[in-house]
Design a protein around this motif. Structure first.
Motif, short mmCIF file in Angstrom:
data_model
loop_
_atom_site.label_atom_id
_atom_site.label_comp_id
_atom_site.label_asym_id
_atom_site.label_seq_id
_atom_site.Cartn_x
_atom_site.Cartn_y
_atom_site.Cartn_z
N TYR A 81 0.83 -1.21 0.00
CA TYR A 81 0.00 0.00 0.00
C TYR A 81 0.86 1.26 0.00
O TYR A 81 0.62 2.20 -0.77
CB TYR A 81 -0.93 0.00 1.22
N ASP A 82 1.88 1.29 0.87
CA ASP A 82 2.73 2.48 0.94
C ASP A 82 3.56 2.65 -0.34
O ASP A 82 3.75 3.77 -0.82
CB ASP A 82 3.65 2.41 2.16
N PHE A 83 4.07 1.54 -0.88
CA PHE A 83 4.78 1.64 -2.16
C PHE A 83 3.87 2.25 -3.22
O PHE A 83 4.28 3.15 -3.97
CB PHE A 83 5.27 0.27 -2.62
N LYS A 84 2.66 1.75 -3.31
CA LYS A 84 1.73 2.24 -4.33
C LYS A 84 1.46 3.73 -4.14
O LYS A 84 1.43 4.51 -5.10
CB LYS A 84 0.43 1.44 -4.28
N ILE A 114 7.26 -4.78 -6.02
CA ILE A 114 6.82 -5.43 -7.26
C ILE A 114 5.30 -5.55 -7.30
O ILE A 114 4.66 -5.31 -8.33
CB ILE A 114 7.51 -6.81 -7.41
N LEU A 115 4.70 -5.91 -6.16
CA LEU A 115 3.24 -6.00 -6.09
C LEU A 115 2.60 -4.64 -6.36
O LEU A 115 1.61 -4.54 -7.10
CB LEU A 115 2.81 -6.50 -4.71
N ALA A 116 3.16 -3.59 -5.76
CA ALA A 116 2.61 -2.24 -5.96
C ALA A 116 2.74 -1.81 -7.42
O ALA A 116 1.80 -1.23 -7.99
CB ALA A 116 3.34 -1.25 -5.06
N LYS A 125 -1.89 1.70 -17.93
CA LYS A 125 -0.97 1.03 -18.86
C LYS A 125 0.19 1.94 -19.28
O LYS A 125 1.20 1.46 -19.80
CB LYS A 125 -1.72 0.56 -20.11
N GLU A 126 0.05 3.24 -19.07
CA GLU A 126 1.10 4.19 -19.47
C GLU A 126 2.16 4.38 -18.38
O GLU A 126 3.18 5.02 -18.62
CB GLU A 126 0.48 5.55 -19.82
N ALA A 127 1.89 3.86 -17.19
CA ALA A 127 2.86 4.04 -16.10
C ALA A 127 4.18 3.37 -16.45
O ALA A 127 4.21 2.30 -17.07
CB ALA A 127 2.30 3.45 -14.81
N ASP A 128 5.27 4.01 -16.08
CA ASP A 128 6.62 3.54 -16.42
C ASP A 128 7.42 3.39 -15.13
O ASP A 128 7.98 4.36 -14.61
CB ASP A 128 7.28 4.55 -17.37
N ILE A 129 7.45 2.17 -14.60
CA ILE A 129 8.10 1.92 -13.31
C ILE A 129 9.03 0.72 -13.45
O ILE A 129 8.60 -0.36 -13.85
CB ILE A 129 7.07 1.62 -12.20
N THR A 130 10.30 0.93 -13.13
CA THR A 130 11.28 -0.15 -13.14
C THR A 130 11.73 -0.42 -11.71
O THR A 130 12.07 0.51 -10.99
CB THR A 130 12.50 0.21 -14.00
N ILE A 131 11.71 -1.70 -11.31
CA ILE A 131 12.14 -2.10 -9.97
C ILE A 131 13.50 -2.77 -10.08
O ILE A 131 13.67 -3.72 -10.84
CB ILE A 131 11.14 -3.09 -9.34
N ILE A 132 14.48 -2.29 -9.32
CA ILE A 132 15.83 -2.86 -9.34
C ILE A 132 16.18 -3.40 -7.97
O ILE A 132 16.12 -2.68 -6.97
CB ILE A 132 16.87 -1.80 -9.76
N ASP A 133 16.55 -4.67 -7.94
CA ASP A 133 17.04 -5.31 -6.72
C ASP A 133 18.55 -5.10 -6.68
O ASP A 133 19.29 -5.66 -7.48
CB ASP A 133 16.71 -6.80 -6.77
#
Length: 301
Positions: A81-84, A114-116, A125-133
Motif C-alpha cells: 500500500y505504501d509503495f503504491k 513489485i506487487l505495488a 498502462k502508461e505508467a513507467d516503473i522499473t524495480i531494481i534489486d
C-alpha cells in the motif's frame, strides 16, 4: 520527462545529497521498545511534500544512544500500500520511475514494491516503473543510487542508467564489521554463547554481502583496529580501477573509526573520493552502534 529515482531509507545517503538531486526516499519504519519512532530527517524526502505533514524527527546519534542502552529496536517492511502511494505521486504525473531497492536477500520489501508496481500497471498502462534489486544494503545500495543520480545529471537516459546498474550491481563489494555482538545476538544473528565468548576475547567479525544479497561472515579478528585494517585489506585486494572510484564508508555513530578507515584508503590507494555517511536504523537495529561498512566497485563473486 526526466526520470525520477526512488529508493528506500536503507540507502543511507546524506539528506542534502538526496534533496539536491531530487531523489525520493520511502521510509522503512523502525520501533524502539515497541513504539513507532520519529523518522531520521533524510528518511522522508519527497520532491512533492504534503504541506500538512507534521512528521517529527530524531537524529542518528539519538537513535544509537537509545540502542546503546536498553532500547530494543525492530523494523517493519514497506507495505505494498505504501509503495503504491509513493509511486503514484510520480507515476500519476507521468514521471518514469527507477526504484533502486534494498536487497531481496535481506528483506521481502522488494516483493512488496513489485506487487505495488503491478497494481499501478493494471490501472494505468502508461505508467513507467522499473524495480531494481540492488542485492545490497546501506553503503552498497547508496553507492548504486549515487551512480544512478550522477548518470542522470550527466544526461544519461533511463535505459542507460538501468543497464549500467544491472551490469554493475554484482560488482559492488560491501564489507563491514560490528562492535556490538550483543546486538547481533538480540537480532538472532549469533548465539548467546558466541556473543559472550566474542566479547570476552575481544573478537570482531568481518562480514560481506554476497551475490545473493545475503550477509556472509568471512572471518573473526582480535580487536577493533584489526577489524578496520581488514576492511581496508579487502578493499585493496578487490577494488578495480581505483583512480576512477568513489568509495562509500557508512558508520553507526563512530565517526572517528570512519575517518581512520578513510585515512588508510587515501594514504595507500589513489581514489577519486571517499564519502562518509551514517548507517541508519534499518541496519543499525540489527548490528548496534559501531557498525562500519565500506562499499566500492570491485571484482564480482
Amino acid at each position: 520527462m526526466k526520470p525520477i529515482i526512488i529508493t528506500d531509507s536503507n540507502c543511507d545517503l546524506n539528506g542534502d545529497y538526496l534533496t539536491d538531486n531530487k531523489i525520493a526516499v520511502i521510509p522503512i519504519r523502525f520501533y524502539l521498545k515497541g513504539d513507532k519512532m520519529p523518522l531520521i530527517p533524510s528518511y522522508n524526502y519527497l520532491i512533492e511534500k504534503d504541506p500538512n505533514d507534521l512528521t517529527e524527527y530524531m537524529t542518528y546519534s539519538e537513535f544509537y544512544d537509545e540502542i546503546r542502552g536498553d532500547g530494543i529496536a525492530t523494523t517493519s517492511q514497506i507495505s505494498p500500500y505504501d509503495f503504491k502511494r509513493y509511486f503514484n505521486i510520480y507515476a500519476s504525473k507521468g514521471y518514469p520511475i527507477i526504484y533502486i531497492g534494498f536487497s531481496s536477500g535481506l528483506s521481502n520489501t522488494l516483493d512488496n514494491a513489485i506487487l505495488a508496481r503491478q497494481e499501478i500497471m493494471d490501472e494505468d498502462k502508461e505508467a513507467d516503473i522499473t524495480i531494481i534489486d540492488t542485492k545490497s544494503a546501506t553503503s552498497g545500495q547508496g553507492l548504486l543510487v549515487y551512480y544512478a543520480a550522477e548518470m542522470l545529471k550527466g544526461g544519461s537516459t533511463k535505459n542507460e542508467v538501468i543497464n549500467w546498474i544491472e551490469e554493475n550491481s554484482l560488482k559492488v563489494n560491501v564489507w563491514f564489521t560490528v562492535d556490538d555482538l550483543e546486538q547481533l545476538k538480540r537480532g538472532g544473528r549469533i548465539s548467546q554463547t558466541t556473543a559472550n565468548l566474542g566479547t570476552l576475547l575481544n573478537v570482531k567479525p568481518v562480514l560481506r554481502i554476497d551475490k545473493f544479497g545475503k550477509l556472509v561472515p568471512t572471518q573473526r579478528v582480535r580487536g577493533r583496529k584489526r577489524a578496520l585494517i581488514e576492511l581496508f585489506e579487502q578493499l585493496k585486494a578487490n577494488i578495480v580501477n581505483s583512480k576512477e572510484q568513489i568509495i562509500f564508508i557508512n558508520h553507526g555513530d563512530c565517526i572517528e573509526d570512519a575517518e581512520y578507515l578513510k585515512s588508510l584508503i587515501t594514504d595507500k590507494i589513489e581514489v577519486k573520493d571517499v564519502i562518509i555517511n551514517y548507517t541508519g536504523p534499518v541496519i543499525g537495529t540489527h548490528t548496534g552502534a559501531g557498525i562500519l561498512s565500506v562499499a566500492f566497485l570491485g571484482t564480482a563473486e
